[in-house]
Design a protein around this motif. Structure first.
Motif, PDB file in Angstrom:
ATOM      1  N   VAL A 169       0.842  -1.206   0.000  1.00  0.00           N
ATOM      2  CA  VAL A 169       0.000   0.000   0.000  1.00  0.00           C
ATOM      3  C   VAL A 169       0.873   1.251   0.000  1.00  0.00           C
ATOM      4  CG1 VAL A 169      -1.652   1.336   1.357  1.00  0.00           C
ATOM      5  CG2 VAL A 169      -1.973  -1.128   1.081  1.00  0.00           C
ATOM      6  N   LEU A 170       1.947   1.238   0.792  1.00  0.00           N
ATOM      7  CA  LEU A 170       2.873   2.370   0.830  1.00  0.00           C
ATOM      8  C   LEU A 170       3.506   2.592  -0.536  1.00  0.00           C
ATOM      9  CD1 LEU A 170       4.363   4.514   2.522  1.00  0.00           C
ATOM     10  CD2 LEU A 170       6.089   2.766   3.049  1.00  0.00           C
ATOM     11  N   LEU A 171       3.862   1.512  -1.202  1.00  0.00           N
ATOM     12  CA  LEU A 171       4.454   1.617  -2.541  1.00  0.00           C
ATOM     13  C   LEU A 171       3.488   2.278  -3.511  1.00  0.00           C
ATOM     14  CD1 LEU A 171       7.062   0.509  -4.093  1.00  0.00           C
ATOM     15  CD2 LEU A 171       5.513  -1.253  -4.937  1.00  0.00           C
ATOM     16  N   VAL A 172       2.234   1.844  -3.495  1.00  0.00           N
ATOM     17  CA  VAL A 172       1.222   2.420  -4.373  1.00  0.00           C
ATOM     18  C   VAL A 172       0.995   3.891  -4.033  1.00  0.00           C
ATOM     19  CG1 VAL A 172      -1.216   2.349  -5.027  1.00  0.00           C
ATOM     20  CG2 VAL A 172       0.084   0.212  -4.830  1.00  0.00           C
ATOM     21  N   PHE A 173       0.903   4.186  -2.743  1.00  0.00           N
ATOM     22  CA  PHE A 173       0.648   5.560  -2.290  1.00  0.00           C
ATOM     23  C   PHE A 173       1.753   6.516  -2.751  1.00  0.00           C
ATOM     24  CE2 PHE A 173       1.187   8.900   0.948  1.00  0.00           C
ATOM     25  CZ  PHE A 173      -0.066   9.504   0.872  1.00  0.00           C
ATOM     26  N   LEU A 174       3.004   6.094  -2.641  1.00  0.00           N
ATOM     27  CA  LEU A 174       4.124   6.976  -3.003  1.00  0.00           C
ATOM     28  C   LEU A 174       4.348   7.048  -4.510  1.00  0.00           C
ATOM     29  CD1 LEU A 174       6.743   5.973  -0.258  1.00  0.00           C
ATOM     30  CD2 LEU A 174       5.320   8.034  -0.345  1.00  0.00           C
ATOM     31  N   ILE A 246       0.850  -0.543 -12.449  1.00  0.00           N
ATOM     32  CA  ILE A 246       0.948   0.830 -12.951  1.00  0.00           C
ATOM     33  C   ILE A 246       2.146   1.549 -12.317  1.00  0.00           C
ATOM     34  CG2 ILE A 246      -0.133   3.118 -12.805  1.00  0.00           C
ATOM     35  CD1 ILE A 246      -2.784   1.841 -13.385  1.00  0.00           C
ATOM     36  N   VAL A 247       2.284   1.422 -11.002  1.00  0.00           N
ATOM     37  CA  VAL A 247       3.393   2.076 -10.295  1.00  0.00           C
ATOM     38  C   VAL A 247       4.730   1.512 -10.760  1.00  0.00           C
ATOM     39  CG1 VAL A 247       4.499   2.340  -8.034  1.00  0.00           C
ATOM     40  CG2 VAL A 247       2.036   2.714  -8.267  1.00  0.00           C
ATOM     41  N   THR A 248       4.825   0.199 -10.880  1.00  0.00           N
ATOM     42  CA  THR A 248       6.078  -0.428 -11.321  1.00  0.00           C
ATOM     43  C   THR A 248       6.460   0.039 -12.720  1.00  0.00           C
ATOM     44  OG1 THR A 248       5.550  -2.388 -10.007  1.00  0.00           O
ATOM     45  CG2 THR A 248       7.256  -2.618 -11.679  1.00  0.00           C
ATOM     46  N   LEU A 249       5.505   0.036 -13.612  1.00  0.00           N
ATOM     47  CA  LEU A 249       5.750   0.438 -14.994  1.00  0.00           C
ATOM     48  C   LEU A 249       6.119   1.913 -15.094  1.00  0.00           C
ATOM     49  CD1 LEU A 249       5.676  -0.455 -17.974  1.00  0.00           C
ATOM     50  CD2 LEU A 249       3.232   0.062 -17.993  1.00  0.00           C
ATOM     51  N   SER A 250       5.523   2.737 -14.258  1.00  0.00           N
ATOM     52  CA  SER A 250       5.757   4.185 -14.321  1.00  0.00           C
ATOM     53  C   SER A 250       7.075   4.586 -13.660  1.00  0.00           C
ATOM     54  CB  SER A 250       4.598   4.930 -13.649  1.00  0.00           C
ATOM     55  OG  SER A 250       3.365   4.635 -14.278  1.00  0.00           O
ATOM     56  N   VAL A 251       7.383   3.978 -12.526  1.00  0.00           N
ATOM     57  CA  VAL A 251       8.591   4.351 -11.780  1.00  0.00           C
ATOM     58  C   VAL A 251       9.827   3.642 -12.327  1.00  0.00           C
ATOM     59  CG1 VAL A 251       9.695   4.299  -9.504  1.00  0.00           C
ATOM     60  CG2 VAL A 251       7.261   4.847  -9.703  1.00  0.00           C
ATOM     61  N   ALA A 252       9.673   2.381 -12.731  1.00  0.00           N
ATOM     62  CA  ALA A 252      10.811   1.597 -13.217  1.00  0.00           C
ATOM     63  C   ALA A 252      10.461   0.938 -14.539  1.00  0.00           C
ATOM     64  CB  ALA A 252      11.197   0.550 -12.185  1.00  0.00           C
ATOM     65  N   ALA A 266      10.763   0.354  -4.813  1.00  0.00           N
ATOM     66  CA  ALA A 266      10.828   0.915  -3.470  1.00  0.00           C
ATOM     67  C   ALA A 266      12.146   1.631  -3.233  1.00  0.00           C
ATOM     68  CB  ALA A 266      10.639  -0.190  -2.432  1.00  0.00           C
ATOM     69  N   GLY A 267      13.241   1.081  -3.790  1.00  0.00           N
ATOM     70  CA  GLY A 267      14.532   1.733  -3.658  1.00  0.00           C
ATOM     71  C   GLY A 267      14.560   3.079  -4.349  1.00  0.00           C
ATOM     72  N   MET A 268      13.921   3.172  -5.510  1.00  0.00           N
ATOM     73  CA  MET A 268      13.860   4.449  -6.231  1.00  0.00           C
ATOM     74  C   MET A 268      13.011   5.476  -5.491  1.00  0.00           C
ATOM     75  SD  MET A 268      13.397   3.079 -10.141  1.00  0.00           S
ATOM     76  CE  MET A 268      14.591   1.974 -10.889  1.00  0.00           C
ATOM     77  N   LEU A 269      11.960   5.002  -4.835  1.00  0.00           N
ATOM     78  CA  LEU A 269      11.053   5.919  -4.146  1.00  0.00           C
ATOM     79  C   LEU A 269      11.529   6.281  -2.739  1.00  0.00           C
ATOM     80  CD1 LEU A 269       7.614   4.320  -5.124  1.00  0.00           C
ATOM     81  CD2 LEU A 269       8.573   6.463  -5.996  1.00  0.00           C
ATOM     82  N   MET A 270      12.185   5.323  -2.048  1.00  0.00           N
ATOM     83  CA  MET A 270      12.515   5.534  -0.632  1.00  0.00           C
ATOM     84  C   MET A 270      13.949   5.196  -0.266  1.00  0.00           C
ATOM     85  SD  MET A 270       9.069   3.909   1.140  1.00  0.00           S
ATOM     86  CE  MET A 270       8.965   2.515   0.001  1.00  0.00           C
ATOM     87  N   GLY A 271      14.788   4.847  -1.245  1.00  0.00           N
ATOM     88  CA  GLY A 271      16.169   4.511  -0.944  1.00  0.00           C
ATOM     89  C   GLY A 271      16.309   3.088  -0.406  1.00  0.00           C
ATOM     90  N   THR A 272      17.455   2.830   0.252  1.00  0.00           N
ATOM     91  CA  THR A 272      17.740   1.495   0.784  1.00  0.00           C
ATOM     92  C   THR A 272      16.685   1.045   1.788  1.00  0.00           C
ATOM     93  OG1 THR A 272      20.113   1.910   0.511  1.00  0.00           O
ATOM     94  CG2 THR A 272      19.477   0.079   1.936  1.00  0.00           C
ATOM     95  N   ALA A 273      16.208   1.992   2.590  1.00  0.00           N
ATOM     96  CA  ALA A 273      15.167   1.651   3.571  1.00  0.00           C
ATOM     97  C   ALA A 273      13.922   1.123   2.880  1.00  0.00           C
ATOM     98  CB  ALA A 273      14.821   2.878   4.415  1.00  0.00           C
ATOM     99  N   ALA A 276      14.436  -2.451   1.854  1.00  0.00           N
ATOM    100  CA  ALA A 276      14.351  -3.314   3.037  1.00  0.00           C
ATOM    101  C   ALA A 276      12.894  -3.538   3.432  1.00  0.00           C
ATOM    102  CB  ALA A 276      15.125  -2.683   4.197  1.00  0.00           C
ATOM    103  N   ILE A 277      12.103  -2.492   3.374  1.00  0.00           N
ATOM    104  CA  ILE A 277      10.686  -2.609   3.745  1.00  0.00           C
ATOM    105  C   ILE A 277       9.963  -3.567   2.805  1.00  0.00           C
ATOM    106  CG2 ILE A 277       8.488  -1.349   3.805  1.00  0.00           C
ATOM    107  CD1 ILE A 277      10.079   1.076   4.815  1.00  0.00           C
ATOM    108  N   LEU A 278      10.234  -3.448   1.498  1.00  0.00           N
ATOM    109  CA  LEU A 278       9.573  -4.338   0.533  1.00  0.00           C
ATOM    110  C   LEU A 278      10.043  -5.778   0.678  1.00  0.00           C
ATOM    111  CD1 LEU A 278       7.484  -4.138  -1.777  1.00  0.00           C
ATOM    112  CD2 LEU A 278       8.122  -1.995  -0.701  1.00  0.00           C
ATOM    113  N   THR A 279      11.325  -5.970   0.976  1.00  0.00           N
ATOM    114  CA  THR A 279      11.823  -7.328   1.194  1.00  0.00           C
ATOM    115  C   THR A 279      11.169  -7.945   2.420  1.00  0.00           C
ATOM    116  OG1 THR A 279      13.957  -6.724   0.214  1.00  0.00           O
ATOM    117  CG2 THR A 279      13.877  -8.733   1.540  1.00  0.00           C
ATOM    118  N   LEU A 280      11.037  -7.155   3.480  1.00  0.00           N
ATOM    119  CA  LEU A 280      10.345  -7.630   4.670  1.00  0.00           C
ATOM    120  C   LEU A 280       8.881  -7.931   4.358  1.00  0.00           C
ATOM    121  CD1 LEU A 280      10.883  -8.176   7.679  1.00  0.00           C
ATOM    122  CD2 LEU A 280      10.106  -5.850   8.156  1.00  0.00           C
ATOM    123  N   GLY A 281       8.286  -7.095   3.514  1.00  0.00           N
ATOM    124  CA  GLY A 281       6.916  -7.342   3.085  1.00  0.00           C
ATOM    125  C   GLY A 281       6.783  -8.662   2.353  1.00  0.00           C
TER     126      GLY A 281
END
Length: 435
Positions: A169-174, A246-252, A266-273, A276-281
């Motif tokens: 959800v955070l990925l989509v939101f950002l 849509i987010v994946t295609l647009s950002v990467a 997630a790395g492009m939107l939020m950096g290394t953190a 890590a968040i997406l991997t934990l997800g």
């Protein structure tokens, strides 16, 4: 109506409509969504989000049929119960036997995959003794949660649902603000042969919803809650997948070929953190998928034990925990053996065709059950008569035609083994009752 066994006496009625939705969601959303966006971009480019919509519509036809069939029953077992009521105990047993094997193999593969993802945080988990120890711990924890009570199992599923969805959800939101308008204005449909192959691949991100129909005997109102939960969940998943793509295609847009496309985004939107968040997800997502499997698959074994298709001790309810503890432990041990031996690889090769066979069987039960059991007021209904079931049947058969010879051979072997087990169990039961 629809009672092929004398109820599910002793099982605690704990699962609500929200609970069945959580089981369906966790049974469906596993590891696939963390890898498939890259494959979709590689094969379909700007059109890739719309393939998710198409797959959602295709699976919806199958889900609607399941919802209709489920509205007849409040027995534990799901497809086992449906096929037994419509076609007799042998077909019912084969349905449950093959689906249980398929789920056990998938569980074994996912347990390894979950620990491998966790290795992003601590590299010894990716291989060797620490990896196997972590896989063992996964089995012990999930088995314990499910043996001690359905409430504990459901609480774990609810928690994992939240933990798996929050990063996505955070990925989509950002990322949604960066939507490429060409997706809506310039997307071109791929060639028909390429579109079919891509649809086949993406379709498997939508299967697994059938986990929700199995524990019907522990529902507060199975015939009402399960159909509604199935339909609402699959519609929500379709929209969610569409937005993620849509987010994946647009950002990467160059994510094709990436093994971890959502982590890249997630790395492009939020950096290394963010990575890590997406991997934990991903770890939580696969955990939820495994928990849904551990909750639902043993209930099929339990149902077959109560029907006499497997040894009767598998149909026993634990006097303290009010769960089918024997079936849960046996399922866990069987799947754990596959995970330790590595033999699950070729079993997984036939899991897809098995699941589609179960879909075909469940679809085929509908006209038989309609004729045999009639209808009741307030039952979940399908508009258009048999139009939707026919579409669902054609979709399932079309997908089955893409299965390999190896998959069909493995399926045939296990059907033969299952047939022998069925005959032995039935013979022993008859002799015991006669004596």
């Amino acid at each position: 109506m629809g009672l092929i066994q004398p109820g599910d006496d002793g099982l605690r009625k704990e699962i609500s409509q929200l609970g069945f939705g959580a089981i369906a969601l966790n049974g469906t959303i596993g590891a696939g969504i963390f890898a498939l966006p890259a494959i979709a971009i590689e094969r379909a480019g700007l059109f890739s989000p719309w393939i998710y919509v198409g797959c959602g519509l295709l699976i919806s036809a199958i889900v609607l049929v399941f919802a209709r069939v489920a509205s007849y029953f409040h027995n534990t077992g799901g497809p086992v119960v449906y096929a037994t009521e419509a076609f007799g105990p042998f077909i019912g047993f084969q349905t449950g036997w093959l689906l249980t094997l398929s789920r056990a193999a998938a569980f074994a593969a996912n347990a390894h995959l979950m620990v491998t993802y966790a290795g992003w945080f601590w590299s010894p988990l990716t291989d060797g003794a620490w990896h196997m120890a972590a896989v063992t711990l996964v089995y012990l924890v999930l088995t314990a949660f499910n043996v001690v009570g359905i409430r504990q199992g459901m609480l774990a599923i609810f928690a994992l649902t939240v933990l798996k969805l929050l990063p996505l959800v955070l990925l989509v939101f950002l990322g949604i603000s960066q939507t490429n308008p060409d997706i809506f204005t310039s997307a071109k449909i791929p060639r028909l042969d390429s579109l079919g192959e891509t649809t086949l691949i993406i379709f498997y991100a939508f299967v697994g919803f059938e986990s929700a129909v199995v524990p019907a005997g522990e529902a507060r109102n199975a015939r009402r809650d399960i159909p509604l939960a199935l339909v609402r969940t699959i519609l929500g998943i379709t929209v969610f997948y569409f937005l993620i793509q849509i987010v994946t295609l647009s950002v990467a847009p160059d994510a094709a070929g990436s093994k971890a496309p959502l982590a890249d985004v997630a790395g492009m939107l939020m950096g290394t953190a963010g990575a890590a968040i997406l991997t934990l997800g991903a770890v939580f997502s696969i955990s939820g998928n495994c928990m849904a499997s551990m909750l639902s698959a043993p209930r099929m074994v339990y149902a077959m034990g109560r029907m006499g298709s497997l040894p009767a001790w598998l149909g026993v309810v634990h006097p303290q925990f009010q769960t089918p503890a024997n079936s849960i432990i046996l399922y866990s041990l069987f799947s754990f053996g596959l995970a330790m031996s590595g033999g699950f690889v070729w079993l997984a090769a036939m899991s897809t065709v098995v699941r589609l066979m179960v879909y075909v069987l469940c679809i085929a039960t509908l006209p038989v059950l309609d004729r045999k059991l009639g209808q009741y007021d307030g039952q979940f209904r399908l508009k258009g008569g048999m139009t939707i079931p026919l579409v669902a049947l054609m979709v399932s058969i079309w997908l089955m035609t893409h299965a390999s010879l190896k998959s069909w051979t493995a399926t045939g072997i296990f059907m033969l083994i299952g047939g022998v087990m069925f005959l032995v169990s039935r013979h022993r039961r008859i002799m015991r009752e006669a004596g």
